[in-house]
Motif scaffolding. Sequence first.
Motif, short mmCIF file in Angstrom:
data_model
loop_
_atom_site.label_atom_id
_atom_site.label_comp_id
_atom_site.label_asym_id
_atom_site.label_seq_id
_atom_site.Cartn_x
_atom_site.Cartn_y
_atom_site.Cartn_z
N ASP A 137 0.80 -1.23 0.00
CA ASP A 137 0.00 0.00 0.00
C ASP A 137 0.83 1.28 0.00
OD1 ASP A 137 -2.54 -1.06 -0.17
OD2 ASP A 137 -2.77 -1.26 2.00
N TRP A 138 2.13 1.18 0.40
CA TRP A 138 2.95 2.38 0.36
C TRP A 138 3.50 2.53 -1.05
CZ3 TRP A 138 8.39 3.65 2.48
CH2 TRP A 138 8.56 5.04 2.47
N VAL A 139 2.89 3.41 -1.84
CA VAL A 139 3.29 3.62 -3.23
C VAL A 139 4.19 4.86 -3.27
CG1 VAL A 139 2.50 3.94 -5.59
CG2 VAL A 139 1.11 2.62 -3.97
N TYR A 140 5.41 4.66 -3.69
CA TYR A 140 6.40 5.72 -3.61
C TYR A 140 6.65 6.42 -4.94
CZ TYR A 140 10.38 8.26 -1.81
OH TYR A 140 11.22 9.26 -1.42
N GLY A 141 6.44 5.72 -6.05
CA GLY A 141 6.74 6.32 -7.35
C GLY A 141 5.77 5.87 -8.42
N LEU A 142 5.67 6.66 -9.49
CA LEU A 142 4.80 6.39 -10.63
C LEU A 142 5.53 6.71 -11.91
CD1 LEU A 142 1.63 8.23 -9.26
CD2 LEU A 142 1.78 5.75 -9.59
N ALA A 143 5.25 5.95 -12.97
CA ALA A 143 5.78 6.26 -14.29
C ALA A 143 4.89 5.60 -15.33
CB ALA A 143 7.22 5.76 -14.43
N GLU A 144 4.75 6.28 -16.48
CA GLU A 144 3.98 5.70 -17.57
C GLU A 144 4.93 5.06 -18.57
OE1 GLU A 144 0.41 6.80 -20.76
OE2 GLU A 144 1.43 8.40 -19.66
N GLY A 145 4.63 3.83 -18.94
CA GLY A 145 5.44 3.12 -19.93
C GLY A 145 4.79 3.16 -21.29
N LYS A 146 5.08 2.15 -22.10
CA LYS A 146 4.52 2.10 -23.44
C LYS A 146 3.05 1.69 -23.40
CE LYS A 146 8.66 1.28 -26.21
NZ LYS A 146 9.28 0.42 -27.23
N ASN A 147 2.30 2.18 -24.38
CA ASN A 147 0.90 1.80 -24.55
C ASN A 147 0.05 2.07 -23.32
OD1 ASN A 147 1.52 0.72 -27.19
ND2 ASN A 147 2.36 -1.09 -26.14
N GLY A 148 0.41 3.11 -22.56
CA GLY A 148 -0.38 3.47 -21.41
C GLY A 148 -0.15 2.64 -20.16
N ASP A 149 0.89 1.81 -20.16
CA ASP A 149 1.22 1.03 -18.96
C ASP A 149 1.52 1.97 -17.80
OD1 ASP A 149 0.96 -1.28 -20.40
OD2 ASP A 149 3.11 -1.70 -20.56
N ILE A 150 0.99 1.66 -16.62
CA ILE A 150 1.28 2.43 -15.42
C ILE A 150 2.13 1.58 -14.49
CG2 ILE A 150 0.33 3.67 -13.45
CD1 ILE A 150 -0.29 4.99 -16.13
N TRP A 151 3.33 2.07 -14.21
CA TRP A 151 4.25 1.37 -13.31
C TRP A 151 4.25 2.07 -11.96
CZ3 TRP A 151 6.60 -3.13 -14.75
CH2 TRP A 151 6.63 -3.43 -16.12
N MET A 152 4.31 1.27 -10.90
CA MET A 152 4.31 1.81 -9.55
C MET A 152 5.47 1.24 -8.75
SD MET A 152 0.24 1.57 -8.69
CE MET A 152 -0.96 1.87 -10.00
N ALA A 153 6.17 2.14 -8.07
CA ALA A 153 7.24 1.73 -7.16
C ALA A 153 6.66 1.70 -5.75
CB ALA A 153 8.40 2.72 -7.24
N THR A 154 6.80 0.60 -5.07
CA THR A 154 6.25 0.47 -3.73
C THR A 154 7.31 0.00 -2.75
OG1 THR A 154 5.56 -1.86 -3.62
CG2 THR A 154 4.17 -0.37 -4.90
N GLU A 155 6.92 -0.03 -1.49
CA GLU A 155 7.82 -0.52 -0.46
C GLU A 155 8.00 -2.03 -0.55
OE1 GLU A 155 8.41 -0.09 4.38
OE2 GLU A 155 6.47 0.34 3.46
N GLY A 156 7.12 -2.68 -1.29
CA GLY A 156 7.18 -4.14 -1.38
C GLY A 156 7.54 -4.67 -2.74
N GLY A 157 7.82 -3.77 -3.71
CA GLY A 157 8.21 -4.25 -5.03
C GLY A 157 7.67 -3.40 -6.15
#
Length: 418
Positions: free
Chosen positions: A226-246
């Motif tokens: 639940d601790w989401v630390y970062g966000l980035a958009e990849g190709k084709n609208g992919d949403i990537w999330m950096a969390t405390e757990g992976g």
Amino acid sequence: MQLNKISGALAAVGLVALMGVAYYMGAKNREQQAAAPAVRPMQGPVSPNAQMPQTQNHAGLQQQGQAVPPQGGKVEVDPNAKFTHFRVGNRNVKAIFMKGDVAWVGTSGGVVRYDTKTDDYRLFDVRNGLLSNGIFSIDEIGGRIMVGTYGGGMSLYDEKQDKWENFNIPQGLGDAFVYRVMQASNGDVWVATWSGANRIRGGALTDRSKWDLYTVENTKGGLINDWVYGLAEGKNGDIWMATEGGLVLFRNGKWENWNHAKGLGAPYEKVKNDIKFTNDPAQQSTHHAKQKEEMGLQGINVAFNPNYIVSMVVDAEGVVWAGTWGGGLSRFDGKNWRHYTVAEGLPGNHVFMLHIDKKGQMWVGTNAGLARKDGEKFIVMTTEHGLFSDTVFSMATAENGNLWVGSFGGVARLKSGL
């Protein structure tokens, strides 16, 4: 880039005096407030005595014991200096955002708007619109500056009206602690918080019905933590999330995740001799102690958590780069992982910041310096080359190529061509 050792007197100018600013903590309960320092890498391991510059070259405008910092003014900068240091007191500079000639600098004592053409600066804090002085992120949403704060939600600046519009839990935020805000190419606004990830469909911030909140529970573990630390958009609208757990991927309404067991972060045996921080968050927080037990790392008493992604970017090829807490820098192309550590030339294995400039060059901010990735090598910069501190938390590149690098205590502006 040839980096020459710079000697002589520094053009050290105070950007703003932030000593004595009240730190508004927001709506967190006592237990969460007590745990906060243990889960914030920017503060836990950093020793103010070690990181705070002691030289007289950093006199600036700071005054010890000054309770109320000025909210604006002008600084004098030597135009011939190869680099300039802007001092922000006993504070971390966690975010820098360049918009034209204006540098927005986010600190743990407010956000500073600095006009590089006129050298005028202005400080925004709880006295003029923000709900918290602690700034985690600065982004641009719909052409306006959006800051994510520590305990005060997120705040959107209307430059014409000179006014901040605040969004917090009553407006739909999952948590008052906001680590990143990002607008995707389809117009959706994503918010990384301490209690999950918000999506505001179509960017309709004022329409409560457009707000979604994703958590470990309602995604059935798709959001791995639940601790989401970062966000980035990849190709084709992919949403990537950096969390405390992976690492987490949200694609077409479906979730996928990766942790250390699936390849994230270098193995402990590879990095154990290069871990500089000996304070173990698991000894201060039951949350971290449980997490360490789940990882099978109970016997490790140094700052090593390869599941914890502190920084993240996605490059033009769609490759994800994840900076970890002691496990170095990880590269993921969607199938395979590769790790870069001190053994591969990084100055440190705690990767606090990742930045890709307009030329496509990637910069890596660590606990022991800043590195530019050059093929399979890293060109390292430290205080010898003009950094304010070797602990690098934030960075931006200006249109003219100048580098703005934030760390504990201040910002270094390095002229293009160094």
